[in-house]
Write a protein that holds these residues in place. Structure first.
Motif, PDB file in Angstrom:
ATOM      1  N   THR A   1       1.806  -1.154  -5.601  1.00 35.78           N
ATOM      2  CA  THR A   1       0.588  -1.143  -4.765  1.00 35.78           C
ATOM      3  C   THR A   1      -0.736  -1.455  -5.268  1.00 35.78           C
ATOM      4  O   THR A   1      -1.500  -2.032  -4.858  1.00 35.78           O
ATOM      5  N   TYR A   2      -0.704  -1.286  -6.744  1.00 33.35           N
ATOM      6  CA  TYR A   2      -1.822  -1.528  -7.302  1.00 33.35           C
ATOM      7  C   TYR A   2      -1.933  -3.198  -7.373  1.00 33.35           C
ATOM      8  O   TYR A   2      -3.021  -3.814  -6.928  1.00 33.35           O
ATOM      9  N   LYS A   3      -0.858  -3.882  -7.595  1.00 29.84           N
ATOM     10  CA  LYS A   3      -0.863  -5.286  -7.489  1.00 29.84           C
ATOM     11  C   LYS A   3      -0.972  -5.999  -6.030  1.00 29.84           C
ATOM     12  O   LYS A   3      -1.566  -6.963  -5.743  1.00 29.84           O
TER      13      LYS A   3
ATOM     14  N   ARG B   1      -8.901   1.674  -6.141  1.00 27.80           N
ATOM     15  CA  ARG B   1      -7.519   1.168  -6.751  1.00 27.80           C
ATOM     16  C   ARG B   1      -7.157   1.448  -8.252  1.00 27.80           C
ATOM     17  O   ARG B   1      -5.981   1.294  -8.501  1.00 27.80           O
ATOM     18  N   PRO B   2      -8.211   1.276  -9.165  1.00 27.79           N
ATOM     19  CA  PRO B   2      -7.897   1.597 -10.537  1.00 27.79           C
ATOM     20  C   PRO B   2      -7.283   2.681 -10.934  1.00 27.79           C
ATOM     21  O   PRO B   2      -6.436   2.645 -11.772  1.00 27.79           O
ATOM     22  N   TYR B   3      -7.252   3.658 -10.130  1.00 33.46           N
ATOM     23  CA  TYR B   3      -6.547   5.002 -10.597  1.00 33.46           C
ATOM     24  C   TYR B   3      -4.965   4.812 -10.458  1.00 33.46           C
ATOM     25  O   TYR B   3      -4.305   5.555 -10.960  1.00 33.46           O
ATOM     26  N   LEU B   4      -4.480   3.857  -9.611  1.00 30.12           N
ATOM     27  CA  LEU B   4      -3.218   3.593  -9.462  1.00 30.12           C
ATOM     28  C   LEU B   4      -2.768   3.025 -10.584  1.00 30.12           C
ATOM     29  O   LEU B   4      -1.444   3.513 -11.129  1.00 30.12           O
ATOM     30  N   LYS B   5      -3.057   2.147 -11.407  1.00 29.65           N
ATOM     31  CA  LYS B   5      -2.733   1.284 -12.463  1.00 29.65           C
ATOM     32  C   LYS B   5      -2.921   2.450 -13.708  1.00 29.65           C
ATOM     33  O   LYS B   5      -1.900   2.785 -14.551  1.00 29.65           O
TER      34      LYS B   5
ATOM     35  N   ASP C   1     -12.157  -3.575 -10.045  1.00 31.32           N
ATOM     36  CA  ASP C   1     -10.841  -3.509  -8.620  1.00 31.32           C
ATOM     37  C   ASP C   1     -11.428  -2.528  -7.668  1.00 31.32           C
ATOM     38  O   ASP C   1     -10.410  -2.358  -6.756  1.00 31.32           O
TER      39      ASP C   1
ATOM     40  N   TYR D   1       0.672  -1.305   0.020  1.00 28.12           N
ATOM     41  CA  TYR D   1       0.203  -0.020  -0.113  1.00 28.12           C
ATOM     42  C   TYR D   1       0.643   1.333   0.087  1.00 28.12           C
ATOM     43  O   TYR D   1       0.608   2.172  -0.727  1.00 28.12           O
TER      44      TYR D   1
ATOM     45  N   ILE E   1       2.597   0.538  -9.539  1.00 26.40           N
ATOM     46  CA  ILE E   1       2.255  -0.709  -9.988  1.00 26.40           C
ATOM     47  C   ILE E   1       2.367  -1.873  -8.969  1.00 26.40           C
ATOM     48  O   ILE E   1       1.516  -2.566  -8.790  1.00 26.40           O
TER      49      ILE E   1
ATOM     50  N   HIS F   1      -5.954   6.719  -3.434  1.00 27.38           N
ATOM     51  CA  HIS F   1      -4.811   6.136  -2.732  1.00 27.38           C
ATOM     52  C   HIS F   1      -5.249   6.387  -1.210  1.00 27.38           C
ATOM     53  O   HIS F   1      -4.995   5.293  -0.179  1.00 27.38           O
TER      54      HIS F   1
END
Length: 519
Positions: free
Chosen positions: A236-238, A101-105, A97, A35, A234, A158
């Protein structure tokens, strides 16, 4: 069985690491690291901007203090528009997601581009004739607004994730403890890369006198750091999980509903206390960071020690981390500010008293003490935020992490930008000229720089100290609130005594019967 293995090998080492950073036994460290990997973007990038953007734009690109301040002001205007919008958008996002969370990707590539543009005007500055730097200023207004927009797109979601993935009082503090460690790693590794690229290996210890000849070095630094600070998004997203929001039902949104979301949050007394403390505290620290380079160059004539002094502050922040963390865990989340803020104020007072001494040791002591004080102050704002969302749910019956996280990110970005604008205007009024050598500045300009670094932030920090004294939300009270929220959802009503009602009213600033939990 695996969790109990700690006598030797990898598990024993992991146990020691957890103990060092204050994570309770049995708690998984991987989700916390995953995170907080995004801190490389939200902490590492801004740290380098805070250290080098001012000398870059004024010494290399030739902007005046007022032009530099104008660039920062437009970034504030951008934040005032994009942050509230993003808070609403992320809370209403329907995606497999999750809401945040999607905005991190999606933000990784824009983050790289935006950071790189902050350090390269693509020939505009070198082509300006006769000292006309207005085109340069306009370019960096665009670049800074783009960077702030991308930052908002990533960091509001986030920040909003934390209350959901860390529901417990101590668990949130542990996530923020790891955040502090990761922030230090991100900030100082980014700083080391920047200092090395700009000045060679010796640049970590001796800061060069920047000029137009350093443009290519800043471009190289930006190319390296745009990857260094953005790719961890990436991970953080994963490495994080959030429930799907595809089934989420959103009510129709109009302007009345949009502004109503923020008006509802403002009715929360805990939120108002959190906002006031953060705003005033960060304003004071922004004045220190934005005027530090000027103070070293103009007042102390020690700009070559800039990198070393930055590291002295870092040592202070690192050493202050564990005491601040344990005060938060063992006592309450606001106590570190009460203990450490006087240290920061004393450091700036020492800077004022020793400004004419000409002795380098004093400024090293100042920076170390200030870093120590800053560690306690910063931990309070980070730790309080998730608890505000629970009090808000008690009042309204709604979860608005995105809306509330907007204020967390907005405070930081707005204050830094507006402080830069204020310092630019103030130093311009005092007659400071970025194109003159330190010895050529007037005594009036030197005095202006001195008060920007010492007296003005001391006043702000003292006011923030007074504001945190009124914050009364404790671990026990938050646990009680969460318990009653759960009871209300399960039974449709709660059982509560008159004295407990009064406690909730004191915390929230609302009559019990006017709150969702009392209806």
């Amino acid at each position: 069985m695996t969790k109990n293995k700690t006598p030797q090998g990898e598990n024993a080492l992991l146990s020691k690491v957890k103990k060092l950073i204050g994570v309770e036994p049995g708690t998984r460290l991987q989700p916390m690291i995953a995170y907080n990997s995004a801190i490389f973007f939200s902490g590492g990038g801004p740290y380098v901007l805070g250290c080098y953007l001012l000398p870059f734009q004024t010494k290399v690109e030739g902007l005046t203090t007022e032009q530099y301040g104008t660039v920062a002001l437009f970034s504030c205007i951008c934040d005032a528009i994009t942050d509230p919008l993003m808070g609403i958008i992320t809370d209403r996002t329907r995606h497999k997601d999750g809401r945040h969370r999607p905005y991190l990707k999606y933000g990784v590539i824009p983050a790289m581009i935006a950071f790189f543009l902050m350090w390269n005007s693509f020939g505009i500055s070198s082509s300006c004739q006769g000292g006309n730097t207005r085109p340069v200023m306009l370019y960096y207004i665009f670049a800074y607004m783009l960077y702030k927009t991308v930052s908002t797109m990533i960091m509001v979601p986030h920040t909003a994730m934390l209350p959901g993935i860390a529901p417990g009082y101590n668990q949130r503090t542990q996530f923020n403890a790891v955040r502090t460690v990761m922030d230090a790693v991100a900030s100082y590794s980014s700083f080391f890369v920047a200092a090395t690229v700009l000045g060679g290996i010796s640049g970590v210890f001796v800061t060069p006198s920047f000029g137009p000849e350093h443009r290519s070095r800043f471009t190289l630094m930006a190319a390296i750091l745009c990857l260094w600070t953005s790719l961890p998004l990436i991970f953080t997203y994963k490495g994080t999980k959030e429930e799907s929001s595809l089934e989420q039902v959103n009510e129709k949104l109009d302007l009345r509903e949009f502004f109503g979301q923020y008006i509802k949050v403002a009715k929360n007394r805990v939120f108002r206390q959190y906002f006031l403390f953060g705003f005033i505290m960060l304003f004071g620290s922004a004045f220190v960071s934005q005027s530090f380079y000027y103070f070293l160059e103009t007042v102390l004539h020690q700009e070559s020690n800039y990198s070393m002094l930055t590291m002295a502050q870092a040592v202070g922040e690192i050493l202050g981390f564990l005491p601040a963390y344990f005060l938060s865990i063992k006592k309450n989340k606001q106590l570190p500010a009460k203990v450490f803020m006087p240290v920061a104020v004393s450091a700036l007072g020492l800077a004022w008293l020793t400004r004419n001494s000409g002795t380098a040791i004093f400024i090293f002591i100042v920076e170390f003490m200030y870093g120590l004080g800053l560690s306690g102050m910063a931990s309070v704002q980070n730790n309080i935020f998730p608890d505000v969302t629970d009090v808000d749910e008690m009042i309204t019956g709604e979860r608005r992490e995105g809306v509330i996280s907007t204020f967390s990110t907005f405070i930081r970005k707005f204050v830094n930008g507006f402080a830069a604008f204020g310092i630019g205007k103030l130093l311009g009024w005092f007659g400071y000229n970025t194109q003159l050598a330190a010895a050529q500045q007037s005594s009036r300009a030197v005095f202006g720089v001195t008060i920007c670094f010492t007296l003005i932030p001391m006043v702000f920090m003292f006011l923030s100290f007074l504001s945190i004294m009124n914050y009364k939300l404790t671990r026990e009270k938050l646990s009680f609130i969460r318990e009653k929220i759960k009871e209300k959802k399960e039974k449709g009503y709660i059982e509560i005594t008159e004295s407990e009602k009064k406690d909730l009213e004191k915390i929230s600033g609302q009559k019990f019967e006017n709150m969702w939990i009392g209806q």
